[in-house]
Every structure is written in C-alpha cells, then in structure tokens.
Design a protein around this motif. Structure first.
Motif, short mmCIF file in Angstrom:
data_model
loop_
_atom_site.label_atom_id
_atom_site.label_comp_id
_atom_site.label_asym_id
_atom_site.label_seq_id
_atom_site.Cartn_x
_atom_site.Cartn_y
_atom_site.Cartn_z
N ASN A 79 39.12 34.20 51.29
CA ASN A 79 38.85 32.94 51.98
C ASN A 79 40.06 32.44 52.76
OD1 ASN A 79 36.08 32.47 51.24
ND2 ASN A 79 36.82 32.12 49.15
N LEU A 80 41.27 32.82 52.32
CA LEU A 80 42.47 32.42 53.06
C LEU A 80 42.43 32.94 54.48
CD1 LEU A 80 45.43 31.30 53.22
CD2 LEU A 80 46.16 33.58 52.48
N ILE A 81 42.10 34.22 54.63
CA ILE A 81 42.13 34.80 55.97
C ILE A 81 40.83 34.55 56.73
CG2 ILE A 81 43.90 36.49 55.46
CD1 ILE A 81 41.57 38.57 55.18
N LYS A 82 39.84 33.98 56.08
CA LYS A 82 38.67 33.50 56.82
C LYS A 82 39.00 32.16 57.49
CE LYS A 82 35.05 35.79 54.11
NZ LYS A 82 33.89 35.59 53.18
N GLU A 83 39.90 31.40 56.86
CA GLU A 83 40.29 30.10 57.39
C GLU A 83 41.49 30.19 58.33
OE1 GLU A 83 41.05 27.76 53.94
OE2 GLU A 83 39.00 27.91 53.19
N HIS A 84 42.39 31.16 58.09
CA HIS A 84 43.61 31.30 58.88
C HIS A 84 43.77 32.77 59.27
CE1 HIS A 84 44.69 27.26 57.57
NE2 HIS A 84 44.48 27.65 56.33
N GLN A 85 44.04 33.02 60.52
CA GLN A 85 44.20 34.40 60.95
C GLN A 85 45.37 35.06 60.23
OE1 GLN A 85 43.73 35.41 65.16
NE2 GLN A 85 43.33 33.24 65.57
N GLY B 159 44.23 45.19 40.64
CA GLY B 159 45.59 45.42 40.17
C GLY B 159 46.41 44.18 39.93
N SER B 160 46.01 43.06 40.54
CA SER B 160 46.78 41.81 40.43
C SER B 160 46.05 40.80 39.57
CB SER B 160 47.03 41.22 41.83
OG SER B 160 47.79 42.09 42.63
N ARG B 161 46.72 40.31 38.55
CA ARG B 161 46.09 39.33 37.67
C ARG B 161 45.71 38.06 38.41
NH1 ARG B 161 49.91 38.95 33.98
NH2 ARG B 161 49.12 40.66 32.69
N CYS B 162 46.46 37.74 39.45
CA CYS B 162 46.20 36.54 40.25
C CYS B 162 45.28 36.81 41.43
CB CYS B 162 47.51 35.94 40.74
SG CYS B 162 48.61 37.17 41.51
N GLY B 163 44.82 38.03 41.59
CA GLY B 163 43.93 38.36 42.69
C GLY B 163 42.54 37.77 42.47
N LYS B 164 41.97 37.22 43.52
CA LYS B 164 40.65 36.60 43.43
C LYS B 164 39.54 37.47 44.02
CE LYS B 164 42.49 32.79 41.81
NZ LYS B 164 42.35 32.43 40.37
N SER B 165 39.87 38.28 45.00
CA SER B 165 38.86 39.00 45.76
C SER B 165 38.86 40.49 45.43
CB SER B 165 39.08 38.81 47.26
OG SER B 165 38.90 37.46 47.62
N ALA B 166 37.66 41.07 45.44
CA ALA B 166 37.51 42.51 45.24
C ALA B 166 38.01 43.25 46.48
CB ALA B 166 36.04 42.84 45.00
N PRO B 167 38.45 44.48 46.31
CA PRO B 167 38.99 45.23 47.45
C PRO B 167 38.02 45.30 48.63
CG PRO B 167 39.38 46.41 45.40
CD PRO B 167 38.51 45.26 45.05
N GLU B 168 36.76 45.50 48.34
CA GLU B 168 35.76 45.67 49.40
C GLU B 168 35.58 44.42 50.25
OE1 GLU B 168 34.90 48.37 45.95
OE2 GLU B 168 35.30 46.22 46.16
N GLU B 169 35.90 43.26 49.71
CA GLU B 169 35.65 42.01 50.43
C GLU B 169 36.55 41.85 51.66
OE1 GLU B 169 34.75 38.37 47.99
OE2 GLU B 169 35.62 39.65 46.40
N TYR B 170 37.69 42.51 51.66
CA TYR B 170 38.64 42.32 52.75
C TYR B 170 38.29 43.12 54.00
CZ TYR B 170 41.92 40.23 49.39
OH TYR B 170 42.53 39.43 48.47
N ILE B 171 37.59 44.20 53.84
CA ILE B 171 37.51 45.22 54.89
C ILE B 171 36.89 44.70 56.18
CG2 ILE B 171 36.64 47.49 55.47
CD1 ILE B 171 38.89 47.38 53.29
N ARG B 172 35.72 44.15 56.11
CA ARG B 172 35.03 43.69 57.32
C ARG B 172 35.81 42.57 58.00
NH1 ARG B 172 32.51 45.54 61.30
NH2 ARG B 172 31.20 46.77 59.88
N VAL B 173 36.46 41.70 57.21
CA VAL B 173 37.20 40.58 57.79
C VAL B 173 38.34 41.09 58.65
CG1 VAL B 173 38.48 38.47 57.31
CG2 VAL B 173 36.59 39.13 55.82
N TYR B 174 39.13 42.04 58.12
CA TYR B 174 40.24 42.59 58.90
C TYR B 174 39.74 43.39 60.10
CZ TYR B 174 43.95 41.09 55.79
OH TYR B 174 44.85 40.32 55.09
#
Length: 252
Positions: free
Chosen positions: A190-196, A14-29
């Motif tokens: 990658n932002l939240i992989k580097e910073h909580q 949904g975001s033109r500036c978004g880099k990551s697919a929705p699925e990529e966030y789930i396991r990290v959170y």
C-alpha cells in the motif's frame, strides 16, 4: 535505453515486519514501469521471520522462498526479480547484493560476522554492500553507527525516512565520497500504491544480481529514480549519538 530497479523491498515471508506477500508487489512495479526489483528481506541477524532453531539448510531454504515466489510471479508479467538481503550489525543495517542461496549455504558464518569480516566475505565473493538508511532514528536504536570504509555506497534516499534523515545521510556520504543509492524500503504494498517507489536507473539490463554488485563496486554515482519525492514534512532533531568507525579495510 535505461532500466529502473527497486533496490530495497521486504516480504512477509522473510521479514517479520513484512506485511505483503511477494506476489502482491509484482503488478504494481510493472505498472510503474520498473524493469525489476531486488527482494532484500531482513537477514538472520535482524528482524527475520525464519525460525533460527532450524538446521541451516532449512533456514536458507525458507528464507529464499520470498525471493523465489516473487521471481515466479515476475516471470508471468516480465518483471525481473533478484535476490539480496538486509543484514543487521548492532544499530546499523547493510543491503547485500551479488550473492545467492548457494553462497549462503556455504557461509553460515556470515550471520555472526563483524563489519570487517562481512566486508571481506562479501567482497571476496564478488558482492557489494550498501549501508541502508544511515541516519535513521528509531526507538529501537541506541546510536547511529557509521562504517564508511566497509561499504561501497550508502542509501541516500529512502522512501520510509524523513527528508532530514536522508539529507544527513547524503551529507555523510559526501564527506566520505560514497555514492548514493535509492530504495523504497517497502514492507507493505500500500505504501507504493500511495507514493511512487524510489529506485536506481541502470544503463544496462541486469542478467543477474551480480550485474548490480559490479556497478556498485565501481564506486561511481548511478542515476537515481526519485519521481516525485514524497512529502515528508516531519523533521527529526538529531538525538542519537553519532559514532563514525574509521577502521580501514582492504579495498578490492
């Protein structure tokens, strides 16, 4: 027991500036111990990735896919996923909570709504509004526009802003007795992989995003999840003009 939620997240759907697919966030959170996330892609009046020439029904359908894909993946690991959006009105942006795709289908006028019209439309439907990163300074903005009477809260901690920007935001919130929220404004996993990640702590587990909207509409300060505030050493000299719009709106 408390429950931690990410309140500000973008996908490449949904975001033109978004880099990551929705699925990529789930396991990290999930690994960070979060209960859930709110997908808040840039809305149609902002940096949205959806073709605005499509029929409204198709625009909404495509826009919802970022949230829907994240929700499907979240269901596999027990991470709750909710829907919101980030609207842009001129220089300023607003995180919108408590409404769904069905409401959007019935209210295409929200895309061109003014600040007071946005407030009325969202609040009349039981939703809530939070001004995102109020004192953010970027080269695509011409001023810092603040509407203290058209929001339920302001984002006082944003992982992508400098400490000085956040401090100004919180000082503004204190002047107008507005509670703070916290969010990562993450566009790249990658932002939240580097910073909580930042977030809010709820005393109850949400069944729907309306539960968060109801909390915001109390205008009481929620507990914030700022685990180890990121080293944000850059300091911005306030250069953009600040305009406070104090038009009153009907409070509900």
């Amino acid at each position: 027991m408390s429950y931690i939620y990410e309140t500000h997240l973008h996908t490449n759907v949904g975001s033109r500036c978004g880099k990551s697919a929705p699925e990529e966030y789930i396991r990290v959170y999930k690994d960070y111990g979060f209960t859930g996330i709110v997908v808040t892609d840039h809305f149609f009046n902002g940096n949205c990735a959806i073709d605005r020439h499509l029929p409204w029904k198709e625009q909404v359908s495509q826009y919802m896919q970022g949230y829907e894909r994240a929700k499907e993946e979240g269901g596999k690991v027990g991470l709750d996923v909710f829907f919101g959006w980030e609207a842009r009105l001129g220089n300023d942006e607003y995180l919108t909570y408590g409404l769904d795709g069905g409401w959007l289908l019935s209210h295409p006028e929200i895309v061109t709504a003014s600040h007071s019209e946005q407030w009325s439309l969202v609040h009349d439907a039981g939703g809530a509004l939070v001004q995102a990163h109020p004192y953010r300074e970027r080269d695509y903005e011409t001023a810092i526009d603040l509407y203290p009477y058209c929001v339920d809260a302001i984002e006082g901690y944003n992982l992508c802003d400098s400490q000085s920007e956040d401090e100004r935001s919180r000082a503004y919130g204190n002047r107008y007795h507005l509670p703070f929220t916290a969010g990562s404004d993450v566009h790249d996993v990658n932002l939240i992989k580097e910073h909580q990640p930042f977030g809010i702590v709820s005393p109850t587990r949400w069944n729907t995003i309306k539960d968060y909207a109801d909390l915001l509409r109390t205008h009481e300060q929620l507990e914030l999840h700022i685990p180890n505030e990121k080293e944000r050493t850059e300091t911005f000299t306030l250069s953009l003009p600040v305009v406070v719009h104090e038009e009153k709106v009907r409070r509900t």
